[in-house]
Design an enzyme around this catalytic site. Structure first.
Site, PDB file in Angstrom:
ATOM      1  N   CYS A 151       0.825  -1.218   0.000  1.00 31.79           N
ATOM      2  CA  CYS A 151       0.000   0.000   0.000  1.00 31.79           C
ATOM      3  C   CYS A 151       0.858   1.266   0.000  1.00 31.79           C
ATOM      4  O   CYS A 151       0.384   2.339  -0.350  1.00 31.79           O
ATOM      5  CB  CYS A 151      -0.975  -0.007   1.163  1.00 31.79           C
ATOM      6  SG  CYS A 151      -0.194  -0.340   2.723  1.00 31.79           S
ATOM      7  N   HIS A 186      18.762   0.747  -2.141  1.00 30.81           N
ATOM      8  CA  HIS A 186      17.326   1.031  -2.015  1.00 30.81           C
ATOM      9  C   HIS A 186      16.580  -0.208  -1.490  1.00 30.81           C
ATOM     10  O   HIS A 186      15.809  -0.118  -0.537  1.00 30.81           O
ATOM     11  CB  HIS A 186      16.763   1.473  -3.370  1.00 30.81           C
ATOM     12  CG  HIS A 186      15.293   1.707  -3.353  1.00 30.81           C
ATOM     13  ND1 HIS A 186      14.738   2.890  -2.918  1.00 30.81           N
ATOM     14  CD2 HIS A 186      14.251   0.893  -3.670  1.00 30.81           C
ATOM     15  CE1 HIS A 186      13.423   2.794  -2.983  1.00 30.81           C
ATOM     16  NE2 HIS A 186      13.103   1.601  -3.444  1.00 30.81           N
TER      17      HIS A 186
END
Lengths: 425, 301
Positions: free
Chosen positions: A51, A101
């Site tokens: 989400c 990342h």
């Protein structure tokens, strides 16, 4: 071998954009993999969709991994939305930055709720689904397996995941569990049927709460909540009777005046006795008068501010751990890149070794033909000796190659080795 | 191990206590391991010391002197501490238990080691009474250990209760059980320890009565016996209140546990020290050390 991640997350884009780009179901994701593989058949691909983020990791033997534009085009076609709606929200990182990342994401350093544990499971799921769809290769396998290990190291070596940071979890975990030994024999009364009540109920159910009573002015909403959590509904006018029975009260009404005043609760205490009660006032403005907590020693009253204060302290504690987590991530990224670069020199090293050993075999064969009188033991000694010479001669260039790999793929050295020793691709 | 002294295990427990305090600054596996290592080393030295004392006096430590009796009590408490921390390493019980152990061992350090007058006056060592004397001392020491546990649980309850009432975050390294669990354990420790102490007292009274027919009758106005009697009455009052009141009065039970058992332990230990100095009790050490073995042999059957 090259790696790229194209992503949008809660830092870069609004929830409306993330919703449009998300892959919401396993079937949806499977379809996405099918289309991605059709569009980029030679690339390794892993999609991470939660989400808070949508990320596509792509690896390729050379620089021909899908570009940011190509992946944006894929998103647009797959989700039937114009590229212009989201292109500015998409970011891309390549090589070492992409590795860093992923390590940050898996370690929950990049999460909206710092240190939350859900993300590593989402990364594991993303990797598993990619494998199930035959979309992984050497690089993505190594990268994701390492990312999971880095996450575990961060969790073990720092306090990034310690302390609860949501109001409901703090209420139940830090306070409720310190009051009651067990929850399965307690009566939980929910006043109002808001989201916060539902979240608190989830934690209470996890702790074993079984008897749940929901009281709300709107019966419809109360019935829905009671049905979802296995509770019963009681009419609003029986609130006092419910309060007498309750050991845990969660109040989240939108009332402008306190629903439980000191006077009202004094009367309830007379009827209920002095059993310990846990009162959670999650309403704003408050549903329970602050003076209710002073009626007797067995009333434990907490409002949103009290719980937020603990959440803040835990968040601060987690923030203090970010530096340590980043140090681990930097170490692991450097190590991963070094291994990756070294791996890229692997074919040249292997060919150099086999070339030299072939020469060794050839020369030894020639020598042994000329000296047939040599005993088996002597032959063995000579073989070993020549082998050691070759290994000693190979050691300095290979060691230099390994050292040079620390700062990137040693293209110059690899080319020089190829030229010097006539190594064919 | 023949040269083990009180100081050896007192020092070990002191280090454990300091490390227990240090854990409030944050979790540390090394700290936890070192802490347990010192506590275990102390326990081993403590056990050897008690064994050596039993060899020297030819009597179980419970009977020979108050010095030994207090050390047995401290030994029981430290065994409990190690046992509990093995099961729950996070539990901050050491912060409460170790100071008590240190206080008991320090008190014992200042008490004389020679057998007390009960032994020298042959009140307890007559073989027929030996078993009863052992039962008397054992019940008292077990009851007292139970009382110490109730005291510690009371302190834990009040600490946890204060945190919850003040809505404070749990201090790192200060993991305590829930109020419900502490209250339940506290209730049980009182319910078990008070009858043990009462039985111990009753056996003591029986021994005193039977000694009246012998050459060295035990005086019931002995200060230590009187102090025990008063402490027992206070305890019984608390016990009756506990059984008749609501179990939900956890805070009052915790406070009263602390007051009652502190009073019991402090009064017994302080009176023992005073009686030793003033030589006003048969529980005080004899002026001249005697050979217990020879006393038993010489006692007419």
């Amino acid at each position: 071998m090259n790696l790229q991640v194209v992503f949008c997350n809660y830092h870069t884009s609004r929830v409306a954009v993330r919703e449009k780009l998300a892959f919401t179901s396993p079937d949806h994701l499977q379809e996405a993999y099918r289309e991605l593989q059709e569009a980029f058949p030679d690339s390794e691909l892993v999609v991470l969709s939660t989400c808070n983020r949508v990320e596509v990791y792509a690896a390729h033997a050379d620089d021909r991994y899908p570009s940011q534009e190509q992946l944006a085009q894929f998103f647009a076609e797959f989700h039937h939305i114009p590229v212009s709606d989201f292109f500015d929200d998409l970011l891309a990182e390549q090589g070492e930055e992409a590795v860093r990342h992923l390590f940050r994401v898996a370690s929950s350093v990049d999460s909206m709720v710092l240190g939350e544990s859900q993300i590593v499971n989402q990364v594991k799921d993303a990797y598993r689904i990619a494998k199930d769809n035959n979309s992984c290769g050497i690089l993505t396998n190594t990268l994701f397996q390492r990312a999971i290990k880095v996450s575990s190291r961060v969790r073990t070596e720092t306090k990034l995941s310690e302390g609860r940071v949501s109001v409901a979890s703090v209420a139940v975990g830090d306070f409720g569990k310190s009051i009651f030994e067990r929850f399965d024999d307690k009566t939980v009364l929910i006043i109002g049927a808001g989201e916060m009540a539902e979240e608190t109920l989830r934690y209470l159910k996890e702790e074993g709460a079984r008897k749940i009573i929901v009281v709300n002015r709107s019966t419809e909403r109360a019935e829905m909540l009671a049905m979802n959590w296995g509770g019963e509904v009681s009419p609003w006018d029986q609130l006092d009777e419910c309060l007498i029975k309750a050991d845990i009260v969660v109040s989240t009404t939108g009332a402008t005046q306190p629903v439980i005043t000191e006077e009202r609760y004094r009367a309830i205490r007379k009827a209920s006795g002095d059993k310990p009660v846990f009162l959670l006032d999650l309403g704003a403005p408050r549903d329970i008068s602050a003076s209710v907590g002073d009626i007797d020693d067995n009333i434990f009253l907490y409002n949103i501010d009290d719980l937020e204060a603990t959440c803040d302290l835990n968040r601060q504690q987690r923030s203090r751990e970010v530096k340590k987590a980043n140090t681990i991530i930097e170490e692991e990224t450097a190590l991963f890149m070094q291994e990756l670069h070294h791996r890229e020199t692997g074919p040249v090293v292997q060919r150099l070794r086999s070339q030299w050993h072939e020469t060794r075999e050839e020369e030894l064969r020639r020598l042994f033909n000329k000296m047939p009188h040599l005993a088996e033991e002597d032959r063995e000694q000579i073989e070993n000796s020549v082998g050691r010479i070759i290994n000693k001669l190979l050691h300095p260039p290979l060691e230099t190659l390994r050292e040079e790999s620390q700062s990137g793929t040693p293209e110059g050295l690899v080319t020089a080795l190829k030229k010097l020793f006539h190594i064919q691709d | 191990m023949a040269n083990v002294s009180v100081f050896c295990f007192l020092a070990s427990y002191l280090v454990s206590g300091v490390l227990e305090g240090y854990r409030l600054r944050g979790k540390s596996t090394i700290n936890r391991v070192v802490l347990k290592g010192f506590a275990l080393a102390g326990l081993i030295a403590h056990t050897f010391y008690l064994f050596n004392r039993a060899q020297q006096t030819n009597l179980p430590p419970l009977l020979s002197s108050t010095h030994d009796w207090l050390l047995v009590l401290a030994w029981l408490v430290i065994v409990l501490y190690i046992f509990l921390t093995l099961f729950d390493p996070e539990l901050a019980i050491g912060l409460f238990l170790i100071p008590i152990v240190l206080a008991l061992v320090s008190s014992a350090y200042f008490l004389q080691q020679s057998p007390n007058q009960l032994v020298s006056q042959e009140i307890l060592i007559k073989e027929a009474r030996h078993g009863w004397a052992m039962l008397h001392a054992s019940l008292l020491v077990l009851g007292m250990a139970g009382g110490l546990i109730a005291l510690v649980l009371g302190m834990m309850y009040l600490t946890q209760h204060r945190r919850l009432r003040q809505k404070q975050k749990m201090t790192e390294g200060m993991s305590l059980p829930s109020l419900g669990r502490i209250a339940r354990l506290n209730w049980w420790s009182i319910v078990v320890s008070v009858p043990l102490l009462t039985l111990g007292m009753a056996v003591g009274v029986g021994l005193g009565l039977s000694s009246q027919q012998g050459n060295s009758p035990l005086s019931f106005t002995d200060p230590v016996i009187v102090a025990y009697g008063i402490a027992w009455l206070v305890m019984m009052g608390f016990f009756v209140w506990l059984l008749t009141s609501s179990r939900s009065q956890g805070r009052q039970i915790a406070s009263l546990s602390i007051w009652t058992f502190s009073f019991l332990i402090v009064s017994v230990v302080v009176l023992q020290i005073i009686s030793e100095k003033l030589e006003i009790s048969v529980h005080a050490p004899a002026q001249t050390a005697i050979s217990v073995e020879s006393s038993i042999k010489e006692t007419p059957q």
